[in-house]
Design an enzyme around this catalytic site. Sequence first.
Site, PDB file in Angstrom:
ATOM      1  N   GLY A  25       0.804  -1.224   0.000  1.00 43.28           N
ATOM      2  CA  GLY A  25       0.000   0.000   0.000  1.00 43.28           C
ATOM      3  C   GLY A  25       0.832   1.267   0.000  1.00 43.28           C
ATOM      4  O   GLY A  25       0.577   2.191   0.779  1.00 43.28           O
ATOM      5  N   SER A  27       1.145   3.454  -2.510  1.00 42.34           N
ATOM      6  CA  SER A  27       0.783   4.380  -3.574  1.00 42.34           C
ATOM      7  C   SER A  27       0.672   5.816  -3.075  1.00 42.34           C
ATOM      8  O   SER A  27       0.843   6.764  -3.854  1.00 42.34           O
ATOM      9  CB  SER A  27      -0.538   3.949  -4.233  1.00 42.34           C
ATOM     10  N   SER A 158      -3.368   0.319  14.631  1.00 47.78           N
ATOM     11  CA  SER A 158      -4.107   1.568  14.847  1.00 47.78           C
ATOM     12  C   SER A 158      -4.462   1.763  16.310  1.00 47.78           C
ATOM     13  O   SER A 158      -4.761   0.794  17.026  1.00 47.78           O
ATOM     14  CB  SER A 158      -5.399   1.569  14.032  1.00 47.78           C
ATOM     15  N   TYR A 171     -12.910  -2.054  11.171  1.00 48.73           N
ATOM     16  CA  TYR A 171     -11.540  -1.520  11.111  1.00 48.73           C
ATOM     17  C   TYR A 171     -10.866  -1.705  12.463  1.00 48.73           C
ATOM     18  O   TYR A 171      -9.759  -2.243  12.550  1.00 48.73           O
ATOM     19  CB  TYR A 171     -11.578  -0.049  10.712  1.00 48.73           C
ATOM     20  N   LYS A 175      -7.702  -4.244  13.179  1.00 50.60           N
ATOM     21  CA  LYS A 175      -6.421  -3.700  13.637  1.00 50.60           C
ATOM     22  C   LYS A 175      -6.004  -4.348  14.958  1.00 50.60           C
ATOM     23  O   LYS A 175      -4.812  -4.599  15.194  1.00 50.60           O
ATOM     24  CB  LYS A 175      -6.487  -2.184  13.741  1.00 50.60           C
TER      25      LYS A 175
HETATM   26  N1  LIG Z   1      -4.512   8.019   8.148  1.00 50.22           N
HETATM   27  C1  LIG Z   1      -4.714   7.791   9.417  1.00 50.22           C
HETATM   28  O1  LIG Z   1      -5.192   8.666  10.164  1.00 50.22           O
HETATM   29  C2  LIG Z   1      -4.353   6.457  10.011  1.00 50.22           C
HETATM   30  C3  LIG Z   1      -4.424   6.280  11.404  1.00 50.22           C
HETATM   31  C4  LIG Z   1      -4.051   5.057  11.962  1.00 50.22           C
HETATM   32  C5  LIG Z   1      -3.608   4.039  11.147  1.00 50.22           C
HETATM   33  N2  LIG Z   1      -3.565   4.222   9.805  1.00 50.22           N
HETATM   34  C6  LIG Z   1      -3.103   3.101   8.982  1.00 50.22           C
HETATM   35  O2  LIG Z   1      -2.035   3.530   8.160  1.00 50.22           O
HETATM   36  C7  LIG Z   1      -2.034   2.764   6.954  1.00 50.22           C
HETATM   37  C8  LIG Z   1      -2.039   3.696   5.760  1.00 50.22           C
HETATM   38  O3  LIG Z   1      -3.133   4.581   5.881  1.00 50.22           O
HETATM   39  P1  LIG Z   1      -3.370   5.778   4.845  1.00 50.22           P
HETATM   40  O4  LIG Z   1      -4.119   6.831   5.555  1.00 50.22           O
HETATM   41  O5  LIG Z   1      -2.092   6.103   4.158  1.00 50.22           O
HETATM   42  O6  LIG Z   1      -4.408   5.040   3.843  1.00 50.22           O
HETATM   43  P2  LIG Z   1      -4.619   5.060   2.256  1.00 50.22           P
HETATM   44  O7  LIG Z   1      -4.153   6.356   1.662  1.00 50.22           O
HETATM   45  O8  LIG Z   1      -6.024   4.669   2.026  1.00 50.22           O
HETATM   46  O9  LIG Z   1      -3.647   3.938   1.739  1.00 50.22           O
HETATM   47  C9  LIG Z   1      -4.009   2.592   1.834  1.00 50.22           C
HETATM   48  C10 LIG Z   1      -3.131   1.781   0.923  1.00 50.22           C
HETATM   49  O10 LIG Z   1      -3.588   0.421   0.963  1.00 50.22           O
HETATM   50  C11 LIG Z   1      -3.743  -0.043  -0.366  1.00 50.22           C
HETATM   51  N3  LIG Z   1      -4.813  -1.033  -0.450  1.00 50.22           N
HETATM   52  C12 LIG Z   1      -6.055  -0.966   0.090  1.00 50.22           C
HETATM   53  N4  LIG Z   1      -6.750  -2.080  -0.234  1.00 50.22           N
HETATM   54  C13 LIG Z   1      -5.927  -2.861  -0.990  1.00 50.22           C
HETATM   55  C14 LIG Z   1      -6.057  -4.117  -1.628  1.00 50.22           C
HETATM   56  N5  LIG Z   1      -7.193  -4.846  -1.577  1.00 50.22           N
HETATM   57  N6  LIG Z   1      -5.005  -4.599  -2.307  1.00 50.22           N
HETATM   58  C15 LIG Z   1      -3.867  -3.884  -2.399  1.00 50.22           C
HETATM   59  N7  LIG Z   1      -3.670  -2.690  -1.814  1.00 50.22           N
HETATM   60  C16 LIG Z   1      -4.696  -2.183  -1.120  1.00 50.22           C
HETATM   61  C17 LIG Z   1      -4.054   1.185  -1.184  1.00 50.22           C
HETATM   62  O11 LIG Z   1      -3.701   0.964  -2.542  1.00 50.22           O
HETATM   63  P3  LIG Z   1      -4.330   1.845  -3.757  1.00 50.22           P
HETATM   64  O12 LIG Z   1      -4.455   3.236  -3.229  1.00 50.22           O
HETATM   65  O13 LIG Z   1      -3.321   1.721  -4.832  1.00 50.22           O
HETATM   66  O14 LIG Z   1      -5.627   1.221  -4.097  1.00 50.22           O
HETATM   67  C18 LIG Z   1      -3.180   2.235  -0.514  1.00 50.22           C
HETATM   68  O15 LIG Z   1      -1.887   2.202  -1.075  1.00 50.22           O
HETATM   69  C19 LIG Z   1      -3.242   1.854   7.040  1.00 50.22           C
HETATM   70  O16 LIG Z   1      -2.867   0.603   7.570  1.00 50.22           O
HETATM   71  C20 LIG Z   1      -4.145   2.577   8.020  1.00 50.22           C
HETATM   72  O17 LIG Z   1      -5.053   1.711   8.644  1.00 50.22           O
HETATM   73  C21 LIG Z   1      -3.911   5.394   9.221  1.00 50.22           C
END
Ligand SMILES: NC(=O)c1ccc[n+]([C@@H]2O[C@H](COP(=O)([O-])OP(=O)(O)OC[C@H]3O[C@@H](n4cnc5c(N)ncnc54)[C@H](OP(=O)(O)O)[C@@H]3O)[C@@H](O)[C@H]2O)c1
Length: 266
Positions: A25, A27, A158, A171, A175
């Site tokens: 993930g 991207s 998380s 979610y 997690k």
């Molecule tokens: N943002 C926050 O506030 C926050 C807080 C706590 C934890 N987190 C954790 O941090 C991590 C990244 O979060 P983020 O905010 O950067 O999220 P994001 O922008 O939605 O990125 C998620 C990534 O996962 C990939 N993905 C999702 N479903 C997939 C699938 N079926 N197959 C392959 N790839 C898949 C997406 O790929 P594509 O985009 O190419 O589809 C993307 O690269 C996650 O584990 C999230 O739970 C985030």
Amino acid sequence: MADTAATAPAATAFPATGRRVLVSGASRGLGRAVALAFAENGDRVAVHYGSRRADAEATLAALPGDGHALLHADIGSPEGAAELVAAADAALGGIDVLVNNAAVNTPHPPATTSYADWTAAWQQHVAVNLLGTAHLSHGAAQRMIEQGTGGRIVNVGSRGAFRGEPDHPAYGATKAAVHALGQSLAVALAPHGIAVASVAPGFIDTERVGDRLAGAQGAAIRAQSPFGRVAEPAEIAAAVRWLASPEAQWSSGTVLDVNGASYLRT
Ligand SMILES: NC(=O)c1ccc[n+]([C@@H]2O[C@H](COP(=O)([O-])OP(=O)(O)OC[C@H]3O[C@@H](n4cnc5c(N)ncnc54)[C@H](OP(=O)(O)O)[C@@H]3O)[C@@H](O)[C@H]2O)c1
């Protein structure tokens, strides 16, 4: 009883740089920051994406150093996860570090979500967040064991696993399961010199939560932390990179809170 621990590679045997790193993930968002952190450390990175190829190409283009790779797979299927491990192994010539970052997080508040949408949300969250993490971990661990030089697996969990996710219960549950999976794998894989740990971030300023941070809820979200802000992706990526370092072997099994003191576990 076999003294398996005695055969584990010593802490110093695991390299500090020049590792082969698979980041799921990557991207955009945190995954991009993690890929950048490892590349800046002198590691080679397999940048994985699900649907956003152009964004993943931008991640790849931003990485310093040579030998990085761009890989596509749907990790929500067992076949996709296995294909990703095989592709990373082939592209990098092995795998030393796996970062399980990819996840989904779509709302499904129990009081207002239909049963059909509820079951679909649960199936998707379990398939990607939990099973995707489990299957990538299995494949990467088997490569690391074959290589015989130890390894690191870092899961992105998380804060929601502890604090609750009322609008995203699948979610929060997945997690929590990711944290527990990491702890089981930490024990199982230690005899092979593989350390496994998780980070549990609070809010991070990524594209996925950009609307919420910019909207009416934004001030309240920032006020969750006594620092009055949310995390920058690079702050979480730094913790992930440290958990993949040689020095972090003794932190195997940990779930590291990286939430700006917004939620203190007891
Ligand atoms: N943002 C926050 O506030 C926050 C807080 C706590 C934890 N987190 C954790 O941090 C991590 C990244 O979060 P983020 O905010 O950067 O999220 P994001 O922008 O939605 O990125 C998620 C990534 O996962 C990939 N993905 C999702 N479903 C997939 C699938 N079926 N197959 C392959 N790839 C898949 C997406 O790929 P594509 O985009 O190419 O589809 C993307 O690269 C996650 O584990 C999230 O739970 C985030």
